[in-house]
Enzyme design. Structure first.
Site, PDB file in Angstrom:
ATOM      1  NE  ARG A 105      23.073  39.608 -48.601  1.00 37.64           N
ATOM      2  CZ  ARG A 105      22.796  39.484 -47.299  1.00 37.64           C
ATOM      3  NH1 ARG A 105      21.556  39.572 -46.873  1.00 37.64           N
ATOM      4  NH2 ARG A 105      23.757  39.276 -46.431  1.00 37.64           N
ATOM      5  CG  HIS A 132      27.430  35.674 -45.723  1.00 37.40           C
ATOM      6  ND1 HIS A 132      27.827  36.920 -46.178  1.00 37.40           N
ATOM      7  CD2 HIS A 132      26.437  35.911 -44.810  1.00 37.40           C
ATOM      8  CE1 HIS A 132      27.106  37.848 -45.570  1.00 37.40           C
ATOM      9  NE2 HIS A 132      26.255  37.265 -44.741  1.00 37.40           N
ATOM     10  CD  GLN A 135      27.731  37.221 -40.354  1.00 36.94           C
ATOM     11  OE1 GLN A 135      26.883  37.977 -40.793  1.00 36.94           O
ATOM     12  NE2 GLN A 135      28.221  37.333 -39.118  1.00 36.94           N
ATOM     13  CG  ASP A 228      22.636  30.590 -41.268  1.00 33.71           C
ATOM     14  OD1 ASP A 228      21.880  31.507 -40.869  1.00 33.71           O
ATOM     15  OD2 ASP A 228      23.005  30.488 -42.451  1.00 33.71           O
ATOM     16  CB  CYS A 268      25.398  34.972 -39.528  1.00 31.08           C
ATOM     17  SG  CYS A 268      24.092  34.040 -40.370  1.00 31.08           S
ATOM     18  NE  ARG A 296      28.633  41.163 -42.176  1.00 29.69           N
ATOM     19  CZ  ARG A 296      27.543  40.893 -42.897  1.00 29.69           C
ATOM     20  NH1 ARG A 296      26.501  40.308 -42.348  1.00 29.69           N
ATOM     21  NH2 ARG A 296      27.485  41.171 -44.203  1.00 29.69           N
TER      22      ARG A 296
HETATM   23  N1  NVA Z   1      22.166  31.219 -44.819  1.00 22.18           N
HETATM   24  C1  NVA Z   1      21.461  32.462 -44.710  1.00 22.18           C
HETATM   25  C2  NVA Z   1      22.369  33.545 -44.226  1.00 22.18           C
HETATM   26  C3  NVA Z   1      21.692  34.871 -44.014  1.00 22.18           C
HETATM   27  C4  NVA Z   1      22.636  35.948 -43.577  1.00 22.18           C
HETATM   28  C5  NVA Z   1      20.846  32.831 -46.047  1.00 22.18           C
HETATM   29  O1  NVA Z   1      21.521  32.677 -47.079  1.00 22.18           O
HETATM   30  O2  NVA Z   1      19.694  33.251 -46.072  1.00 22.18           O
HETATM   31  N1   CP Z   2      23.977  38.225 -41.414  1.00 18.49           N
HETATM   32  C1   CP Z   2      23.570  38.911 -42.485  1.00 18.49           C
HETATM   33  O1   CP Z   2      24.186  38.884 -43.582  1.00 18.49           O
HETATM   34  O2   CP Z   2      22.457  39.648 -42.266  1.00 18.49           O
HETATM   35  P1   CP Z   2      21.546  40.403 -43.342  1.00 18.49           P
HETATM   36  O3   CP Z   2      20.919  39.333 -44.199  1.00 18.49           O
HETATM   37  O4   CP Z   2      20.554  41.174 -42.550  1.00 18.49           O
HETATM   38  O5   CP Z   2      22.413  41.289 -44.178  1.00 18.49           O
END
Ligand code: NVA
Ligand code: CP
Length: 312
Positions: A105, A132, A135, A228, A268, A296
């Site tokens: 990540r 992502h 997800q 989101d 998500c 997930r």
């Molecule tokens: N769009 C959000 C998704 C988090 C799971 C981010 O990138 O922070």
């Molecule tokens: N939805 C998601 O990816 O959650 P986290 O950021 O908690 O991993």
């Protein structure tokens, strides 16, 4: 066949591969819930590189690996030499000598591409600024559970910021043959190249991808409404400004009055109540949203088993 491959984007998967992941995820879910042995990855180790925060991703990958009979290593960039400037290409080649798979990540999508280029073990994208995929594959599984296995023709409306989730929804919707509409402010549309690719992918499945600015237009007769956060990780300093810009894009009761009567709302997580979604709408759809969070685990177990295991 997914064995030995990377999972960086749903765009790279064939329609059959998406289906294979979702089918196995459903099977693994049943096996886990009925206590059936499924140690497909016994003796294998997954490295999990986190350059951003996580609750769901970390816990579901780590637990998933354990349930598959393997183990997972949490590798924060605060502790790795990566965080002190060791090149990603060297990290990739070193970790390939110890591990059976890497989950990452991070911020720039190019970092994941570089890692995959130099690693000779499967690399899984667990969120970048661009995409992502884990997800959205999870969300497809959840939609199958609520709306039936055939997702073709279902209308999915995304409302809010055109971000990594929106980009991956376009790819996922295209592969699943869905009618996907995203409503975002004009200056916050999803990525142009991803949009172009998704429109191209959609031709093969009869899906459609549409970008609009009017949330009510997007949500009209929708079977699924998704949203989101308005400020993704890395955009914290823009949060206050974004709250004003995105105010008309809140998923609330009034907006949902335009949707199909049997609409489901998904998120998500993490969710910011009073911003992209109201408390009452969130709590009304909490059973779906927390099934989505649970899924997930099952979806990523399927991904790891197919990429890192010996399944044909
Ligand atoms: N769009 C959000 C998704 C988090 C799971 C981010 O990138 O922070
Ligand atoms: N939805 C998601 O990816 O959650 P986290 O950021 O908690 O991993």
């Amino acid at each position: 066949m997914l064995q030995g491959k990377d999972l960086l984007s749903i765009h790279d998967l064939s329609v059959d591969e998406v289906d294979e992941i979702l089918e196995l995820a459903s099977e693994l879910k049943v096996m886990q819930k009925t206590g059936m042995e499924h140690h497909i990855l016994e003796g294998k180790t997954l490295g999990m590189i986190f350059e951003k925060s996580s609750t769901r991703t970390r816990v579901s990958f780590e637990t998933g690996m354990y349930q598959l009979g393997g183990q997972a290593l949490f590798l924060s960039n605060r502790d790795l030499q990566l965080g002190r400037g060791e090149p990603i290409k060297d990290t990739a080649r070193v970790l390939s000598r110890y591990l059976d798979g890497i989950m990452i990540r991070t911020y720039g999508h190019d970092r994941v591409v570089e890692l995959a280029k130099y690693a000779d073990i499967p690399v899984i994208n667990a969120l970048t600024d661009l995409l992502h995929p884990c997800q959205v594959l999870t969300d497809l599984l959840t939609i199958r559970e609520y709306k039936g296995k055939n997702l073709k023709g279902l209308k999915m409306a995304y409302v809010g910021d055109g971000n990594n989730m929106t980009n991956s929804y376009m790819y996922g919707g295209a592969k699943a043959g869905m009618e996907f509409v995203a409503a975002t402010p004009e200056d916050y549309k999803p990525d142009a190249e991803v949009t172009k690719n998704a429109i191209e992918d959609a031709k093969a499945t009869g899906a459609s991808i549409k970008l609009v600015t009017d949330p009510a237009e997007a949500v009209k007769d929708a079977d699924i409404v998704v949203t989101d956060t308005w400020a993704s990780m890395g955009q914290e300093s823009e949060h206050e400004e974004r709250k004003k810009i995105f105010a008309p894009y809140q998923v609330n009761k009034e907006l949902l009055s335009h949707a199909d009567k049997r609409v489901i709302v998904m998120h998500c997580l993490p969710a910011y109540r009073g911003e992209e979604i109201t408390e009452d709408v969130f709590e009304h759809f909490a059973p779906v949203i927390f099934d989505e969070a649970e899924n997930r685990l099952h979806t990523q177990k399927a991904i790891m088993a197919l990429l890192m295991g010996d399944i044909d």
